[in-house]
Write a protein that holds these residues in place. Structure first.
Motif, PDB file in Angstrom:
ATOM      1  N   ASP A   2      37.313  40.343  28.867  1.00 23.21           N
ATOM      2  CA  ASP A   2      38.137  39.999  29.623  1.00 23.21           C
ATOM      3  C   ASP A   2      38.132  40.710  31.190  1.00 23.21           C
ATOM      4  N   ILE A   3      38.125  42.015  31.400  1.00 30.97           N
ATOM      5  CA  ILE A   3      38.600  43.009  32.351  1.00 30.97           C
ATOM      6  C   ILE A   3      36.816  43.516  32.477  1.00 30.97           C
ATOM      7  N   CYS A   4      35.858  43.376  31.710  1.00 30.90           N
ATOM      8  CA  CYS A   4      34.977  43.159  31.857  1.00 30.90           C
ATOM      9  C   CYS A   4      34.251  42.034  33.353  1.00 30.90           C
ATOM     10  N   THR A   5      35.119  41.783  32.463  1.00 28.08           N
ATOM     11  CA  THR A   5      34.644  39.858  33.678  1.00 28.08           C
ATOM     12  C   THR A   5      34.804  40.371  34.919  1.00 28.08           C
ATOM     13  N   ILE A   6      36.592  40.485  34.672  1.00 24.27           N
ATOM     14  CA  ILE A   6      37.106  40.933  36.317  1.00 24.27           C
ATOM     15  C   ILE A   6      36.606  41.901  36.495  1.00 24.27           C
ATOM     16  N   ILE A   7      36.077  43.934  36.395  1.00 19.88           N
ATOM     17  CA  ILE A   7      35.263  44.573  37.031  1.00 19.88           C
ATOM     18  C   ILE A   7      33.873  43.897  37.417  1.00 19.88           C
ATOM     19  N   HIS A  66      27.558  29.274  41.958  1.00 20.65           N
ATOM     20  CA  HIS A  66      28.149  30.425  42.600  1.00 20.65           C
ATOM     21  C   HIS A  66      29.388  29.942  42.880  1.00 20.65           C
ATOM     22  N   GLY A  67      30.623  30.581  42.757  1.00 27.88           N
ATOM     23  CA  GLY A  67      31.882  30.081  43.188  1.00 27.88           C
ATOM     24  C   GLY A  67      32.451  30.350  41.804  1.00 27.88           C
ATOM     25  N   PHE A  68      32.632  31.185  40.740  1.00 27.50           N
ATOM     26  CA  PHE A  68      33.729  31.004  39.446  1.00 27.50           C
ATOM     27  C   PHE A  68      33.291  32.467  39.497  1.00 27.50           C
ATOM     28  N   GLY A  69      32.970  33.204  39.705  1.00 31.65           N
ATOM     29  CA  GLY A  69      34.120  34.894  39.362  1.00 31.65           C
ATOM     30  C   GLY A  69      35.572  34.348  39.991  1.00 31.65           C
ATOM     31  N   LEU A  70      35.637  33.934  41.095  1.00 29.05           N
ATOM     32  CA  LEU A  70      37.670  34.199  41.788  1.00 29.05           C
ATOM     33  C   LEU A  70      37.499  33.527  40.395  1.00 29.05           C
ATOM     34  N   ILE A  71      37.807  31.880  40.284  1.00 23.30           N
ATOM     35  CA  ILE A  71      38.598  31.154  39.588  1.00 23.30           C
ATOM     36  C   ILE A  71      38.243  31.853  37.499  1.00 23.30           C
ATOM     37  N   GLN A  72      37.000  32.751  37.848  1.00 22.34           N
ATOM     38  CA  GLN A  72      37.426  33.626  36.401  1.00 22.34           C
ATOM     39  C   GLN A  72      38.818  34.669  36.280  1.00 22.34           C
ATOM     40  N   ASN A  75      41.856  32.736  35.750  1.00 23.89           N
ATOM     41  CA  ASN A  75      42.285  32.113  34.645  1.00 23.89           C
ATOM     42  C   ASN A  75      42.345  33.532  33.624  1.00 23.89           C
ATOM     43  N   ILE A  76      41.571  34.685  33.602  1.00 25.33           N
ATOM     44  CA  ILE A  76      41.564  36.365  32.975  1.00 25.33           C
ATOM     45  C   ILE A  76      43.655  36.218  33.662  1.00 25.33           C
ATOM     46  N   VAL A  77      43.672  36.886  34.780  1.00 28.07           N
ATOM     47  CA  VAL A  77      45.215  37.421  35.206  1.00 28.07           C
ATOM     48  C   VAL A  77      46.355  36.078  35.079  1.00 28.07           C
TER      49      VAL A  77
END
Length: 102
Positions: A2-7, A66-72, A75-77
């Motif tokens: 999850d942290i790797c996905t955020i960073i 594209h556009g899924f990074g902000l959603i990911q 969701n993790i937060v």
């Protein structure tokens, strides 16, 4: 993971923003661990061409896939009962995240 996905998403967005920016380009990443809290803050140069709908920033990318990074990230937060704040001021885009982990 999850942290790797955020960073990864934060850095990808910051790099792309800097590539479009014509002025002084920078990316400032801070990661702090305090007890069971993790704080991430990213600031980067930005041209201000942003989309904000109902108080939330949305992707400006037009290509499919594209556009899924902000959603990911969001969701993790949420998964970790965390806090996220995104802001833009004077050619600087900032993201602040605080999550609790055990």
């Amino acid at each position: 993971l999850d942290i790797c996905t955020i960073i990864g998403n934060l850095m990808d967005n910051s790099i792309e923003s800097c590539e479009k920016f014509k002025g002084n380009k920078f990316i400032d990443l801070i990661i702090i661990s305090e007890g069971s809290k993790l704080i991430l803050r990213v600031k980067n140069s930005c041209d201000g061409k942003l989309i904000k709908i109902r108080g939330k920033f949305k992707t400006t990318k037009q290509e499919d896939g594209h556009g899924f990074g902000l959603i990911q990230i969001d969701n993790i937060v949420k998964k970790f009962n965390g806090y996220i704040n995104r802001s833009y001021d004077d050619n600087v885009f900032s993201t602040y995240i605080k999550i609790e982990y055990k």
